[in-house]
Design a protein around this motif. Structure first.
Motif, PDB file in Angstrom:
ATOM      1  N   MET A   1     -15.896  -7.813 -22.053  1.00  0.00           N
ATOM      2  CA  MET A   1     -14.702  -7.003 -21.955  1.00  0.00           C
ATOM      3  C   MET A   1     -13.521  -7.901 -21.597  1.00  0.00           C
ATOM      4  SD  MET A   1     -15.225  -4.983 -18.388  1.00  0.00           S
ATOM      5  CE  MET A   1     -15.058  -5.846 -16.858  1.00  0.00           C
ATOM      6  N   LYS A   2     -12.337  -7.462 -21.937  1.00  0.00           N
ATOM      7  CA  LYS A   2     -11.154  -8.289 -21.711  1.00  0.00           C
ATOM      8  C   LYS A   2     -10.312  -7.722 -20.572  1.00  0.00           C
ATOM      9  CE  LYS A   2     -10.777 -10.025 -26.418  1.00  0.00           C
ATOM     10  NZ  LYS A   2     -11.627 -11.132 -26.161  1.00  0.00           N
ATOM     11  N   ASP A  23     -12.122 -13.007 -21.253  1.00  0.00           N
ATOM     12  CA  ASP A  23     -13.278 -12.189 -21.622  1.00  0.00           C
ATOM     13  C   ASP A  23     -14.334 -12.380 -20.537  1.00  0.00           C
ATOM     14  OD1 ASP A  23     -14.862 -10.502 -23.088  1.00  0.00           O
ATOM     15  OD2 ASP A  23     -15.272 -11.922 -24.696  1.00  0.00           O
ATOM     16  N   GLU A  26     -19.304  -7.147 -18.447  1.00  0.00           N
ATOM     17  CA  GLU A  26     -19.217  -5.831 -17.796  1.00  0.00           C
ATOM     18  C   GLU A  26     -19.807  -5.949 -16.400  1.00  0.00           C
ATOM     19  OE1 GLU A  26     -19.041  -2.346 -19.330  1.00  0.00           O
ATOM     20  OE2 GLU A  26     -18.362  -2.992 -21.298  1.00  0.00           O
ATOM     21  N   LYS A  67     -12.691  -3.231 -14.991  1.00  0.00           N
ATOM     22  CA  LYS A  67     -12.958  -2.457 -16.205  1.00  0.00           C
ATOM     23  C   LYS A  67     -12.162  -3.035 -17.366  1.00  0.00           C
ATOM     24  CE  LYS A  67     -13.332   1.754 -13.459  1.00  0.00           C
ATOM     25  NZ  LYS A  67     -12.713   1.242 -12.232  1.00  0.00           N
ATOM     26  N   GLU A  68     -12.610  -2.749 -18.567  1.00  0.00           N
ATOM     27  CA  GLU A  68     -11.925  -3.167 -19.790  1.00  0.00           C
ATOM     28  C   GLU A  68     -10.448  -2.797 -19.703  1.00  0.00           C
ATOM     29  OE1 GLU A  68     -11.144  -4.557 -23.572  1.00  0.00           O
ATOM     30  OE2 GLU A  68     -13.154  -4.629 -22.721  1.00  0.00           O
TER      31      GLU A  68
END
Length: 81
Positions: A1-2, A23, A26, A67-68
């Motif tokens: 996720m970024k 990046d 999670e 979180k993303e």
């Protein structure tokens, strides 16, 4: 996720950038992200020991899970008067 990372003050000056997108896996916590940054910028390892971290404009604990799409601000101590 970024996640987007914002750097301020002396950190911004030393790494020659004010932000980057990273990046990360999670379930990464704020503390884990700081460890990633210490490995990415080993010359600044000690600088990351005393930073404040805000996630989406609110101060975050070391245990907060990212979180993303979060925006993480890395704020070094400020001195002066």
């Amino acid at each position: 996720m970024k996640v987007k990372i914002l750097y301020f003050s002396s950190l911004k000056d030393r790494i020659k950038k004010s932000q980057e997108v990273m990046d990360i896996p999670e379930g990464t916590t704020v503390s884990s992200l700081i460890n990633v940054l210490k490995n990415t910028y080993p010359e600044l390892e000690k600088n990351f020991d005393s930073v404040m971290v805000a996630v989406n404009e609110e101060y975050a604990s070391a245990e907060q899970i990212l979180k993303e799409g979060d925006t993480v601000a890395i704020i070094p101590p400020v001195s002066g008067g």
